[in-house]
Design an enzyme around this catalytic site. Structure first.
Site: not given
Ligand code: G7M
Length: 310
Positions: A176, A239-241, A244-248
């Site tokens: 991350d 996380h909900y919500q 970023y809305y691509h599942l991870h």
């Molecule tokens: O679940 P949620 O949408 O809140 O979490 C998104 C996660 O993606 C966070 O923990 C961010 O630190 C991580 N993240 C966001 N961006 C834009 C990037 C990125 O560009 N690269 C990486 N490796 N992680 C990201």
């Protein structure tokens, strides 16, 4: 934007616009700045800059405890003395995260603001959240370019920890952005499925159990192999919500104390799998309770529908 290779050598040309949030207890500060545009010197882009002091690195202690570190006295009394210490630049590094050009959504996200608990029934999702998300996705407000760059090997290619390229059950395991990788005790990894179109756990059904089980088995095996951290020392959740809305899936070390791991936001991967096994459409029917910042655009939608008042 799609340019996956933009990188900076210094913070020159950054104009401070305002402090968004000064988080003294976390030794972090979030600022809104403007950075001279790479395209034209006359224009500047909005930027969000996150500055954060890093934990001590034990292998650098001897360098800090040396004549290279200058001291100025703050207090001296009997056997007690306190100082401000100025260690050499190489061991006084801070973590800087830059989002540029930043959209209004990013500036709002990092601004200090009031939090409110929201309950989202199945109907609220269909009537409020989903239309809002679809509008935002169509106008590309939730820029998922960074996710697609990873999935298409256009960015962070040297950071990939593991890839299973199956279109339905495959995923990529990535550090991350929040993890500087200097210490496995602060391990923060995410699993990004190759499958497109799953916005959040709301979209998951029994059909997705093989994908989720694959992440749970293979993902955690890889982490144990690479970092010697067994599955029972990891926190694995959605996380909900999400932002970023691509599942991870978020995977972090159990000792890491983080915002976003609390009851109002985190859903354990193992619970999600279990719920889907018991009831395949559990997440379509469930009422979710979560917290939103009051200047989040989704909060505005709930407030407009009079759903955010209690
Ligand atoms: O679940 P949620 O949408 O809140 O979490 C998104 C996660 O993606 C966070 O923990 C961010 O630190 C991580 N993240 C966001 N961006 C834009 C990037 C990125 O560009 N690269 C990486 N490796 N992680 C990201």
């Amino acid at each position: 934007n799609g340019d996956a290779t933009a990188s900076r050598k210094s913070l020159s040309g950054v104009e401070l616009v305002s402090v968004l949030n000064d988080k003294t207890s976390q030794k972090a500060i979030f600022v809104h700045g403007r950075i001279a545009s790479a395209k034209s010197e006359q224009t500047a882009d909005d930027a969000v800059i996150l500055l954060e002091k890093k934990p001590f690195n034990q292998s650098q202690l001897q360098e800090i405890l040396s004549s290279q570190t200058k001291l100025t006295v703050d207090l001296e009394n009997d056997i007690y003395s306190t100082y401000t210490a100025y260690p050499p630049p190489l061991v006084s590094d801070i973590k800087a995260t830059i989002i540029c050009p930043a959209a209004e959504k990013h500036i709002r996200k990092y601004m200090k603001q009031k939090l409110t608990v929201v309950r989202e029934t199945k109907e609220d999702y269909l009537n409020i959240t989903m239309p809002f998300l679809e509008k935002q996705i169509a106008s590309n407000v939730f820029n998922l370019q960074w996710v697609f760059n990873i999935l298409e090997h256009k960015a962070e290619t040297e950071r990939v920890l593991f890839e299973d390229d199956n279109k339905n059950t495959g995923f990529m395991l990535m550090p991350d952005m929040k993890w500087d990788r200097s210490d496995v005790k602060s391990l923060y990894v995410m699993a990004l499925p190759h499958k497109r179109g799953l916005k959040s756990i709301r979209d998951l059904t029994a059909e997705h159990i093989p994908l989720l089980e694959n992440i749970q088995t293979k993902g955690l095996e890889v982490i144990e192999k690479l970092f010697k951290i067994p599955a029972n020392e990891l926190r694995v959740y959605f996380h909900y919500q999400p932002s970023y809305y691509h599942l991870h899936v978020h995977i972090n070390h159990i000792e890491l104390d983080l915002p976003g791991t609390e009851a109002l936001r985190a859903h354990l991967l193992s619970d999600v799998i279990e719920n889907l096994k018991l009831t395949g459409d559990y997440y379509q029917n469930k009422t979710f309770t979560f917290v939103l910042q009051e200047n989040n655009f989704l909060f505005t939608e709930f407030a407009k529908a009079n759903k955010a008042l209690n």
